[in-house]
Design a protein around this motif. Structure first.
Motif: not given
Length: 59
Positions: A39-57
Motif C-alpha cells: 500500500n505504501r509503495i503504490m501510494n508513493r508511485l501514485t502520488s508521483k504520477g507513475l501509476v494510475k489506481v482503480d479504486r472501484t474494487t
C-alpha cells in the motif's frame, strides 16, 4: 526510486493490470507486513504520477 519500485513499474507495464495480492506474490513475499508495504509503495508511485489506481474494487 529503488530497484523494487522499478521492477513493480516494469511488471505493470508488461501486464498492464495487477492487483495488490499479485504484486505481493511477485515482489513482497518476504516482508513482515506485505500488505502495508504494498500500500505504501503504490501510494508513493501514485502520488508521483507513475501509476494510475482503480479504486472501484477492493481486495
Amino acid at each position: 526510486m529503488n530497484k523494487r519500485d522499478q521492477a513493480i513499474l516494469e511488471n505493470l507495464q508488461k501486464f498492464y493490470v495487477l492487483d495488490r495480492d499479485q504484486l505481493i506474490q511477485l515482489h513482497l513475499k518476504e516482508q513482515k507486513q506485505p500488505i502495508t508495504t504494498c500500500n505504501r509503495i503504490m501510494n508513493r508511485l501514485t502520488s508521483k504520477g507513475l501509476v494510475k489506481v482503480d479504486r472501484t474494487t477492493r481486495p
